[in-house]
Design a protein around this motif. Structure first.
Motif, PDB file in Angstrom:
ATOM      1  N   GLN A   1      -3.659   3.062   0.766  1.00 15.95           N
ATOM      2  CA  GLN A   1      -4.153   2.531  -0.644  1.00 15.95           C
ATOM      3  C   GLN A   1      -3.305   1.450  -1.225  1.00 15.95           C
ATOM      4  OE1 GLN A   1      -7.128   4.484  -2.052  1.00 15.95           O
ATOM      5  NE2 GLN A   1      -6.732   4.723   0.327  1.00 15.95           N
TER       6      GLN A   1
ATOM      7  N   ALA B   1      -4.955  10.178   1.203  1.00 14.55           N
ATOM      8  CA  ALA B   1      -5.425   8.765   1.421  1.00 14.55           C
ATOM      9  C   ALA B   1      -4.339   8.069   2.014  1.00 14.55           C
ATOM     10  CB  ALA B   1      -5.878   8.248   0.137  1.00 14.55           C
TER      11      ALA B   1
ATOM     12  N   TYR C   1      -1.906  -1.114  -3.686  1.00 16.05           N
ATOM     13  CA  TYR C   1      -1.394  -1.511  -5.156  1.00 16.05           C
ATOM     14  C   TYR C   1      -1.192  -2.851  -5.561  1.00 16.05           C
ATOM     15  CZ  TYR C   1       3.096  -0.997  -2.866  1.00 16.05           C
ATOM     16  OH  TYR C   1       4.146  -1.355  -1.944  1.00 16.05           O
TER      17      TYR C   1
ATOM     18  N   ALA D   1       0.911  -1.069   0.201  1.00 15.15           N
ATOM     19  CA  ALA D   1       0.122  -0.013   0.009  1.00 15.15           C
ATOM     20  C   ALA D   1       0.958   1.271   0.019  1.00 15.15           C
ATOM     21  CB  ALA D   1      -0.881  -0.027   1.099  1.00 15.15           C
TER      22      ALA D   1
END
Length: 110
Positions: A104, A101, A106, A86
């Motif tokens: 997140q 954010a 990936y 992330a």
């Protein structure tokens, strides 16, 4: 983070860094600090008689290292040595980076 708005452990880190080096920390110094702290975390899990094998076992334990700067959690397993999957997404607003954010992913969903 910025020195004038930092709180908690980040503020303590900035103050200690300034005292030692006479300047504010930058991205490279915080990345280096994170790397050293991640190593210390897993070395601590490995125990007093640190060996290559005990460090690998500690790292592959799945225990999570979380840094003081709010980065993505770090963890490893026997079949995943990536460490993170992330990222933090930032954007410049009013001349400063702001986090929009956290964590997140990936990593492709299976």
């Amino acid at each position: 983070f910025y020195p004038d708005t930092a709180t908690g452990k980040v503020k303590e880190f900035i103050e200690a860094y300034r005292k030692m080096f006479g300047v504010d920390p930058n991205l490279q110094s915080t990345s280096g600090y994170d790397g050293a702290m991640a190593f210390a975390f897993y070395a601590g899990l490995a125990g007093k008689n640190l060996t290559t094998e005990s460090l690998i076992a500690a790292m592959e334990s799945g225990k999570v290292f979380e840094d003081i700067f709010g980065g993505a959690p770090v963890s490893f397993s026997k079949d995943n040595h990536l460490g993170v999957s992330a990222a933090t997404i930032g954007q410049i607003k009013n001349g400063r980076w702001t986090t929009i954010a956290r964590n997140q992913s990936y990593k492709a969903e299976k």
